[in-house]
Write a protein that holds these residues in place. Structure first.
Motif, mmCIF file in Angstrom:
data_model
loop_
_atom_site.group_PDB
_atom_site.id
_atom_site.type_symbol
_atom_site.label_atom_id
_atom_site.label_comp_id
_atom_site.label_asym_id
_atom_site.label_seq_id
_atom_site.Cartn_x
_atom_site.Cartn_y
_atom_site.Cartn_z
ATOM 1 N N GLY A 93 -49.892 -39.007 -24.294
ATOM 2 C CA GLY A 93 -49.170 -39.316 -23.491
ATOM 3 C C GLY A 93 -47.850 -39.734 -23.624
ATOM 4 O O GLY A 93 -46.964 -40.610 -22.712
ATOM 5 N N LEU A 94 -47.121 -39.666 -24.557
ATOM 6 C CA LEU A 94 -46.349 -39.688 -25.130
ATOM 7 C C LEU A 94 -44.998 -39.110 -23.989
ATOM 8 O O LEU A 94 -44.061 -39.915 -24.077
ATOM 9 C CB LEU A 94 -46.148 -39.080 -26.803
ATOM 10 C CG LEU A 94 -46.508 -39.935 -28.095
ATOM 11 C CD1 LEU A 94 -45.844 -38.503 -29.010
ATOM 12 C CD2 LEU A 94 -46.448 -41.120 -28.151
ATOM 13 N N ARG A 95 -45.330 -38.301 -23.405
ATOM 14 C CA ARG A 95 -44.255 -37.487 -22.537
ATOM 15 C C ARG A 95 -44.477 -38.169 -21.032
ATOM 16 O O ARG A 95 -45.130 -38.098 -21.336
ATOM 17 C CB ARG A 95 -44.136 -35.742 -22.705
ATOM 18 C CG ARG A 95 -43.255 -35.725 -23.921
ATOM 19 C CD ARG A 95 -43.368 -33.838 -23.893
ATOM 20 N NE ARG A 95 -43.200 -33.860 -25.458
ATOM 21 C CZ ARG A 95 -43.336 -32.129 -25.376
ATOM 22 N NH1 ARG A 95 -43.986 -31.136 -24.394
ATOM 23 N NH2 ARG A 95 -42.792 -31.220 -26.633
ATOM 24 N N GLN A 96 -42.840 -38.411 -20.651
ATOM 25 C CA GLN A 96 -43.651 -39.096 -19.205
ATOM 26 C C GLN A 96 -44.007 -37.780 -18.970
ATOM 27 O O GLN A 96 -45.148 -38.778 -17.952
ATOM 28 C CB GLN A 96 -41.560 -39.240 -19.202
ATOM 29 C CG GLN A 96 -41.747 -39.854 -17.034
ATOM 30 C CD GLN A 96 -42.327 -41.594 -17.606
ATOM 31 O OE1 GLN A 96 -42.220 -41.943 -18.523
ATOM 32 N NE2 GLN A 96 -43.566 -42.158 -16.631
ATOM 33 N N ARG A 97 -43.798 -36.920 -18.282
ATOM 34 C CA ARG A 97 -44.474 -35.819 -17.962
ATOM 35 C C ARG A 97 -46.297 -35.738 -18.018
ATOM 36 O O ARG A 97 -46.889 -35.107 -17.437
ATOM 37 C CB ARG A 97 -43.888 -34.262 -17.925
ATOM 38 C CG ARG A 97 -43.839 -33.316 -18.808
ATOM 39 C CD ARG A 97 -43.222 -32.541 -18.648
ATOM 40 N NE ARG A 97 -43.300 -31.624 -19.717
ATOM 41 C CZ ARG A 97 -42.450 -31.507 -21.186
ATOM 42 N NH1 ARG A 97 -40.998 -32.025 -20.720
ATOM 43 N NH2 ARG A 97 -42.902 -30.935 -22.171
ATOM 44 N N GLU A 98 -46.506 -36.271 -19.055
ATOM 45 C CA GLU A 98 -48.283 -35.837 -19.687
ATOM 46 C C GLU A 98 -48.469 -37.291 -18.832
ATOM 47 O O GLU A 98 -49.518 -36.644 -19.114
ATOM 48 C CB GLU A 98 -48.159 -35.620 -20.957
ATOM 49 C CG GLU A 98 -46.638 -33.969 -21.418
ATOM 50 C CD GLU A 98 -46.973 -34.190 -22.732
ATOM 51 O OE1 GLU A 98 -47.690 -34.700 -23.537
ATOM 52 O OE2 GLU A 98 -46.738 -33.023 -23.425
ATOM 53 N N ARG A 99 -47.867 -37.982 -19.312
ATOM 54 C CA ARG A 99 -48.737 -39.856 -18.672
ATOM 55 C C ARG A 99 -49.892 -39.490 -17.854
ATOM 56 O O ARG A 99 -50.511 -39.807 -18.076
ATOM 57 C CB ARG A 99 -47.166 -40.697 -19.093
ATOM 58 C CG ARG A 99 -48.577 -41.548 -19.391
ATOM 59 C CD ARG A 99 -47.299 -42.610 -19.243
ATOM 60 N NE ARG A 99 -45.845 -43.009 -20.484
ATOM 61 C CZ ARG A 99 -45.074 -43.653 -20.423
ATOM 62 N NH1 ARG A 99 -44.397 -43.781 -19.439
ATOM 63 N NH2 ARG A 99 -44.315 -43.342 -21.236
ATOM 64 N N ASP A 100 -48.864 -39.498 -16.262
ATOM 65 C CA ASP A 100 -49.619 -39.698 -15.833
ATOM 66 C C ASP A 100 -51.159 -38.935 -15.570
ATOM 67 O O ASP A 100 -52.371 -39.744 -15.091
ATOM 68 C CB ASP A 100 -49.052 -39.487 -14.151
ATOM 69 C CG ASP A 100 -48.246 -40.662 -13.845
ATOM 70 O OD1 ASP A 100 -48.804 -42.194 -14.713
ATOM 71 O OD2 ASP A 100 -46.839 -39.933 -12.728
ATOM 72 N N SER A 101 -51.058 -37.431 -16.068
ATOM 73 C CA SER A 101 -52.364 -36.568 -15.626
ATOM 74 C C SER A 101 -53.144 -37.273 -17.273
ATOM 75 O O SER A 101 -54.364 -37.224 -16.810
ATOM 76 C CB SER A 101 -51.574 -34.871 -16.356
ATOM 77 O OG SER A 101 -51.011 -35.123 -17.311
ATOM 78 N N VAL A 102 -52.798 -37.129 -17.819
ATOM 79 C CA VAL A 102 -53.811 -38.200 -19.341
ATOM 80 C C VAL A 102 -53.965 -38.843 -18.882
ATOM 81 O O VAL A 102 -55.395 -39.527 -19.174
ATOM 82 C CB VAL A 102 -52.854 -38.610 -20.264
ATOM 83 C CG1 VAL A 102 -54.010 -38.576 -21.124
ATOM 84 C CG2 VAL A 102 -52.949 -37.302 -20.648
#
Length: 284
Positions: A93-102
């Protein structure tokens, strides 16, 4: 209603509990946890990682549940589960947009697995309940050693990487342009959060970890933008919440989580009020 309030907030006989070894261990554990949680809290808030803390707490709960089932130390299980979560969140989840879903995916899996393992555990119900709400009687000499070691490791690593970590937290794009190793710092910080969350779960419970790892930082951010002042305030708020919550829970014999959360929330409300009054004075 008066009887309920009287039981919740009675201090009768609290002094006699202070001589008990398990209470002294609990107060020492609360003080150590308050120190490391307060230091991390402003960085957690600056990086927008409150949800990550919640997800990590659930995985610490899963690790603790597995430890109960296997008959090993809950603290060790919680650390293993939380560090696993931290590595997953940091690497995937390094990218902000990926973090919440991960975080959401891992959290749902971990929570379901933890509930299953708790259901399979045939031991004392208090052990199950303590993983969710915390228990001061769970702090023994082994847990104190684990707690002290984790606190020392987290503070040592922070002392080494604090400046680049603060830079990457406040302005990540500029930090990347200046050559700050953001991709390395992100999983490293996630692991530091994981370790702190793991040691918090046996004390305050998985449900209320946010009260000591996020609220102090959010409260401090309302009254100061200075990183040092925010850190000192966050440590003070975390210590007051944890030590105060422990002392208030002694006489009624109730879990400390509700008291800790209430004190931390009151600190946050007070800081919001101070911040609003300051804003009105400046604009006036």
């Amino acid at each position: 209603m008066n009887d309920i309030l009287g039981r919740l907030f009675t201090l009768d006989g609290t002094g006699q509990y202070l001589d008990l070894p398990f209470v002294q261990s609990a107060l020492l554990a609360a003080a150590l946890l308050g120190l490391v949680a307060g230091v991390l809290a402003p960085l957690i808030v600056a990086r927008g990682m409150a949800f990550a803390v919640h997800g990590t707490a659930e995985l610490a709960f899963t690790g603790g549940a597995a430890a109960l089932l296997l008959g090993i130390s809950v603290s060790i299980g919680a650390v293993a589960g939380a560090v696993t979560a931290g590595l997953v969140f940091g690497l995937l989840g390094l990218r902000q947009r990926e973090r919440d879903s991960v975080i959401g995916v891992v959290l749902a899996f971990g929570l379901g697995l933890g509930v299953l393992m708790i259901s399979l555990y045939d031991g004392r119900a208090a052990n199950k309940f303590g993983l969710l709400t915390g228990s001061i009687v769970s702090v023994d000499s082994t847990n104190l050693w684990v707690l002290g070691l984790v606190v020392a490791v987290v503070l040592l690593v922070l002392a080494i990487v604090y400046r680049p970590l603060l830079f990457a937290s406040t302005d990540p794009d500029v930090a990347v342009a200046r050559g700050v190793p953001v991709r390395l710092l992100s999983p490293m910080f996630a692991v530091l959060i994981a370790l702190t969350t793991a040691i918090a779960v046996p004390i305050v419970g998985a449900v209320i970890v946010l009260a000591v790892t996020v609220i102090p930082g959010a409260a401090a951010a309302r009254v100061t933008a200075n990183p040092l002042a925010a850190t000192l305030l966050a440590v003070a708020f975390a210590e007051v919440a944890l030590l105060g919550g422990t002392l208030l829970s002694l006489a009624p014999g109730l879990p400390i989580s509700g008291y800790v959360a209430t004190i931390a929330f009151l600190c946050y409300l007070a800081c919001r009020l101070v911040g609003r009054v300051r804003g009105q004075v400046r604009t006036g």
